[in-house]
Design a protein around this motif. Structure first.
Motif, PDB file in Angstrom:
ATOM      1  N   GLU A 278       0.833  -1.214   0.000  1.00  0.00           N
ATOM      2  CA  GLU A 278       0.000   0.000   0.000  1.00  0.00           C
ATOM      3  C   GLU A 278       0.861   1.254   0.000  1.00  0.00           C
ATOM      4  O   GLU A 278       0.568   2.225  -0.702  1.00  0.00           O
ATOM      5  N   ILE A 281       2.377   1.636  -3.557  1.00  0.00           N
ATOM      6  CA  ILE A 281       1.525   2.104  -4.661  1.00  0.00           C
ATOM      7  C   ILE A 281       0.978   3.511  -4.396  1.00  0.00           C
ATOM      8  O   ILE A 281       0.849   4.308  -5.313  1.00  0.00           O
ATOM      9  N   ASP A 411      -4.713  -9.741  -8.384  1.00  0.00           N
ATOM     10  CA  ASP A 411      -4.924  -8.714  -9.420  1.00  0.00           C
ATOM     11  C   ASP A 411      -3.712  -7.975  -9.990  1.00  0.00           C
ATOM     12  O   ASP A 411      -3.291  -8.192 -11.121  1.00  0.00           O
ATOM     13  N   SER A 412      -3.127  -7.092  -9.198  1.00  0.00           N
ATOM     14  CA  SER A 412      -2.124  -6.191  -9.777  1.00  0.00           C
ATOM     15  C   SER A 412      -0.797  -6.880 -10.094  1.00  0.00           C
ATOM     16  O   SER A 412       0.057  -6.288 -10.766  1.00  0.00           O
ATOM     17  N   LEU A 472     -12.958  -5.641  -7.606  1.00  0.00           N
ATOM     18  CA  LEU A 472     -11.530  -5.475  -7.894  1.00  0.00           C
ATOM     19  C   LEU A 472     -11.145  -6.111  -9.228  1.00  0.00           C
ATOM     20  O   LEU A 472     -10.290  -5.605  -9.953  1.00  0.00           O
ATOM     21  N   ARG A 543     -14.699   2.566  -4.915  1.00  0.00           N
ATOM     22  CA  ARG A 543     -13.635   1.923  -5.693  1.00  0.00           C
ATOM     23  C   ARG A 543     -13.618   2.378  -7.154  1.00  0.00           C
ATOM     24  O   ARG A 543     -14.661   2.689  -7.734  1.00  0.00           O
ATOM     25  N   PRO A 544     -12.419   2.302  -7.793  1.00  0.00           N
ATOM     26  CA  PRO A 544     -12.263   2.810  -9.161  1.00  0.00           C
ATOM     27  C   PRO A 544     -12.337   1.785 -10.299  1.00  0.00           C
ATOM     28  O   PRO A 544     -12.456   2.170 -11.463  1.00  0.00           O
ATOM     29  N   GLU A 545     -12.237   0.475 -10.017  1.00  0.00           N
ATOM     30  CA  GLU A 545     -11.876  -0.484 -11.079  1.00  0.00           C
ATOM     31  C   GLU A 545     -12.800  -0.473 -12.300  1.00  0.00           C
ATOM     32  O   GLU A 545     -12.339  -0.613 -13.437  1.00  0.00           O
ATOM     33  N   PHE A 603      -7.988   6.398  -2.247  1.00  0.00           N
ATOM     34  CA  PHE A 603      -7.983   6.030  -3.672  1.00  0.00           C
ATOM     35  C   PHE A 603      -9.135   6.657  -4.452  1.00  0.00           C
ATOM     36  O   PHE A 603      -9.117   6.676  -5.680  1.00  0.00           O
ATOM     37  N   GLU A 607      -7.668   7.694  -7.755  1.00  0.00           N
ATOM     38  CA  GLU A 607      -8.048   6.879  -8.905  1.00  0.00           C
ATOM     39  C   GLU A 607      -9.415   7.205  -9.490  1.00  0.00           C
ATOM     40  O   GLU A 607      -9.534   7.564 -10.655  1.00  0.00           O
ATOM     41  N   THR A 631      -0.844   0.949 -10.243  1.00  0.00           N
ATOM     42  CA  THR A 631      -2.129   0.354  -9.891  1.00  0.00           C
ATOM     43  C   THR A 631      -2.987   1.286  -9.032  1.00  0.00           C
ATOM     44  O   THR A 631      -4.161   1.025  -8.801  1.00  0.00           O
ATOM     45  N   GLU A 632      -2.403   2.402  -8.592  1.00  0.00           N
ATOM     46  CA  GLU A 632      -3.156   3.396  -7.836  1.00  0.00           C
ATOM     47  C   GLU A 632      -3.411   4.612  -8.737  1.00  0.00           C
ATOM     48  O   GLU A 632      -3.703   5.710  -8.261  1.00  0.00           O
TER      49      GLU A 632
HETATM   50  C1  DMJ Z   1      -6.408   0.520  -4.921  1.00  0.00           C
HETATM   51  O1  DMJ Z   1      -5.658   0.863  -3.817  1.00  0.00           O
HETATM   52  C2  DMJ Z   1      -5.540  -0.098  -5.964  1.00  0.00           C
HETATM   53  O2  DMJ Z   1      -6.182  -0.035  -7.168  1.00  0.00           O
HETATM   54  C3  DMJ Z   1      -5.203  -1.527  -5.684  1.00  0.00           C
HETATM   55  O3  DMJ Z   1      -4.504  -2.132  -6.726  1.00  0.00           O
HETATM   56  C4  DMJ Z   1      -6.409  -2.349  -5.365  1.00  0.00           C
HETATM   57  N1  DMJ Z   1      -7.539  -1.633  -5.001  1.00  0.00           N
HETATM   58  C5  DMJ Z   1      -7.557  -0.326  -4.490  1.00  0.00           C
HETATM   59  C6  DMJ Z   1      -8.858   0.378  -4.808  1.00  0.00           C
HETATM   60  O4  DMJ Z   1      -9.952  -0.428  -4.919  1.00  0.00           O
END
Ligand code: DMJ
Length: 653
Positions: A278, A281, A411-412, A472, A543-545, A603, A607, A631-632
């Protein structure tokens, strides 16, 4: 026998002094007499000395105990005192008040010996306990000492580098922000872009007012908030995470405020146990992006200070880092909940981009070496069905539970394989190959179509596919689109299509809710499609995804539906998550009167709002040929000049 030697002294003296005595006429004889006198005196003296020594050595010794006691006095006295006071209050203690009490008689001597014996036992027990404690401490602090040594080594290395005055590479500042700051051209889109900027201001201003310097904001309570990922210390996570978004949106006063706080307050020498992933990123990514965008040295300095603090987390038998590290002591450990003491794939596998940039900017290869080592290790390992399990033990180098996911915990890692290739200006072909192989296995084992034709990515758990997809996981639509170009066997069209299908499924997960916001996880079981069933999977925490995928899909296809879907999400966020004190997550997206979780996640500013803003901007704002988003969502430039020094095939010395 009247030997002169035995004459009383006075008679001898008289004899010597008397003129009538015959000795006075024979001087020699007189001298002889004096000598024997001396001899007698000496004899008497030596007899006396012998007597004294005899007394010392052979007479009964009343001080014998005392001498023994004195030898241990320092140790004994506290016990004696203890014994005394214990005796005083009637509780257990030494009988008779301890060894210093002496008395006569056999019985007393016996008691005395018992007490002594008792004391010796106590002392022995005490010593053994102290020894055990010392051993324990020594064991515990070994890791700490190792970590400290490593930190010191790193510092010395850094200093040496600086002193060598090594020429650092010129930082490539690619087209920073586009022509006219990404003005989309048409008034309708411009209005949407402005609206997103206004939302950013609302989030920032409230954080500024109620939680300045804290990690995050509680928008309903209007105070600071933090979680264990930041070690519960005030590191201003929202400031660092939001900086580049402020800059991109042209909110320069706010950006300057943030920069000033960082200059004056951001200190990483704190006793805080943070999440390596954390912090990497959000903080390193955020600071590096702010540096590349603004050119302000302070961001680079802070990023490299923090990076040094993360290095001890790699001090494990395998070089796979711990999940957490104490920024002050350098001691690392893993999450208690992780399978068999394992590190997490998405955490140790999401360091590459930032670490490559750190080596590039500082001229110190150590960061690059650390992440390359992780990759080499993973390459050598067997993978069940070609899939990477989410858990890896950093002590043994063995996989933990065989659970594979493109969502949380995995994921990342996949995202960074692709982005390692992109950031190297497509020269790191090793990373690209690993990405392509992984995608092939994921398609084969995890990607399915639902009964009604929705493409979803499930999770592999204990030998079977769980037909569940997380919010996610929705980032993967964007990843497939981003990786389409350069895919093997000319499958670009296929991957772009796959990206579009995932975007569609994730849009459905939003569209099938009351609030038009997506749940944390949704199922594809029986009659259920893209809907959350469990109460604890119905929340949306800003969340942004999903929006991230809309943006990538927009960039690669310019299909207007992506802007439309993005606008729907922005409106829903503004309607249901906006409160007077900022933006909050909601606990149930299927309820028309949702309750808030009272957290404005950092985020959201880094994001969610950034991707929305970019979605309504022209493509020349942060063009993907020049920038790779971590990823952020922190943009880092493609390192065009790095092909001979930082590609995966060339080991740095
Ligand atoms: C973010 O901190 C980053 O995108 C991370 O990779 C996973 N998810 C959170 C937001 O949902």
């Amino acid at each position: 026998m009247s030997s002169p030697a035995l004459l009383p002294v006075s008679s001898r003296r008289l004899a010597a002094l008397s003129p009538s005595s015959p000795v006075s006429f024979y001087p020699h004889h007189r001298a002889t007499l004096r000598l024997s006198e001396k001899f007698i005196l000496l004899l008497i003296l030596s007899a006396f000395i012998t007597l004294c020594f005899g007394a010392i050595f052979f007479l009964p010794d009343s001080s014998k105990h005392r001498r023994f006691d004195l030898g241990l006095q320092d140790v004994l006295i506290p016990h004696v005192e203890q014994g005394r006071s214990a005796g005083r209050d009637g509780s257990a203690g030494l009988q008779g008040g301890g060894v210093m009490v002496h008395g006569g008689g056999e019985e007393h001597r016996h008691r005395h010996r018992d007490e002594e014996e008792q004391l010796r036992k106590m002392i022995r027990a005490d010593h053994e306990r102290a020894l055990e404690e010392a051993k324990e401490k020594l064991k515990k602090s070994k890791d700490q000492i190792r970590a400290e040594i490593q930190t010191e080594k790193n510092r010395v290395m850094q200093d040496m580098k600086k002193r060598e005055g090594k020429q650092l590479p010129v930082v490539p500042i690619p087209k920073l922000v586009g022509i006219n700051n990404g003005d989309p051209g048409d008034p309708d889109t411009r209005e949407k872009q402005e609206k997103i900027k206004e939302m950013m201001k609302h989030a920032w201003d409230n954080y500024r007012q109620y939680a300045w310097g804290h990690n995050e904001l509680k928008p309903l309570s209007r105070k600071g908030h933090t979680t264990n990922i930041f070690g519960n210390s005030q590191l201003g996570a929202t400031i660092v995470d939001a900086l580049d978004t402020l800059y991109i949106m042209g909110l320069f006063d706010e950006f300057r405020d943030g920069k000033e706080w960082i200059e004056k307050n951001l200190d990483f020498s704190v006793n805080a146990e943070v999440s390596v992933f954390e912090v990497n990123i959000r903080f390193i990514g955020g600071l590096l992006a702010a540096y590349y965008l603004s050119g302000e040295e302070v961001f680079k300095q802070k990023a490299s200070q923090l990076a040094e603090k993360l290095l001890p987390s790699f001090n494990t038998p395998t070089g796979i880092p711990w999940a957490m590290v104490n920024l002050k002591s350098g001691v690392g450990r893993n999450w208690g909940w992780a399978s068999a003491g394992s590190s997490i794939l998405s955490e140790f596998g999401t360091l590459h981009l930032e670490f490559v940039h750190l080596s590039y900017l500082t001229g110190d290869p150590i960061y690059y070496k650390k992440v390359l080592h992780i990759r080499k290790l993973l390459q050598k390992m067997d993978r069940p069905n070609g899939l990477y399990p989410n858990y890896l033990n950093p002590r043994t180098g063995r996989w933990g539970q065989h659970h594979t996911s493109v969502g949380g915990l995995g994921d990342s890692f996949y995202e960074y394989l692709l982005k390692a290739w992109l950031v190297s200006d497509k020269t790191d072909t090793e990373a690209r190959k690993m990405y392509d192989d992984a995608m092939q296995s994921i398609e084969k084992h995890l990607i399915r179509k639902s009964n009604t034709g929705l493409t979803f990515i499930g999770e592999w758990k204990n030998g079977h596919l769980e037909r569940k997809m997380g919010h996610l996981t929705c980032f993967a639509g964007g990843m497939f689109a981003l990786g389409a170009d350069g895919s093997p066997d000319d499958k670009a069209g296929h991957y772009l299509q796959l990206g579009a299908e995932i975007a569609h499924t994730c849009h459905q997960s939003y569209d099938r809710t009351v609030l038009k916001l997506g749940p944390e996880a949704f199922k594809f079981d029986g009659g259920t499609e893209a809907v959350a069933l469990r109460q604890n999977e119905k929340y949306y925490i800003l969340r942004p995804e999903v929006i991230e995928t809309y943006w990538y899909m927009w960039r690669f296809t310019h299909d207007p539906k992506y802007r439309q879907w993005g606008w729907e999400a922005a409106q829903a966020i503004d309607k249901y998550c906006r409160v007077i004190g900022g933006f909050s997550g909601v606990k149930d997206v299927y309820s028309s009167s949702p309750t808030y979780d009272d957290v404005q996640q950092s985020f959201f500013l880094a994001e969610t709002l950034k991707y929305l803003y970019l979605l309504f901007s022209s493509d020349d704002l942060l063009p993907l040929d020049y920038w790779v988003f971590n990823t952020e969502a922190h943009p880092l430039p493609v390192l065009r000049s790095m092909n001979t020094t930082l590609s995966g095939n060339v080991a740095l010395q």
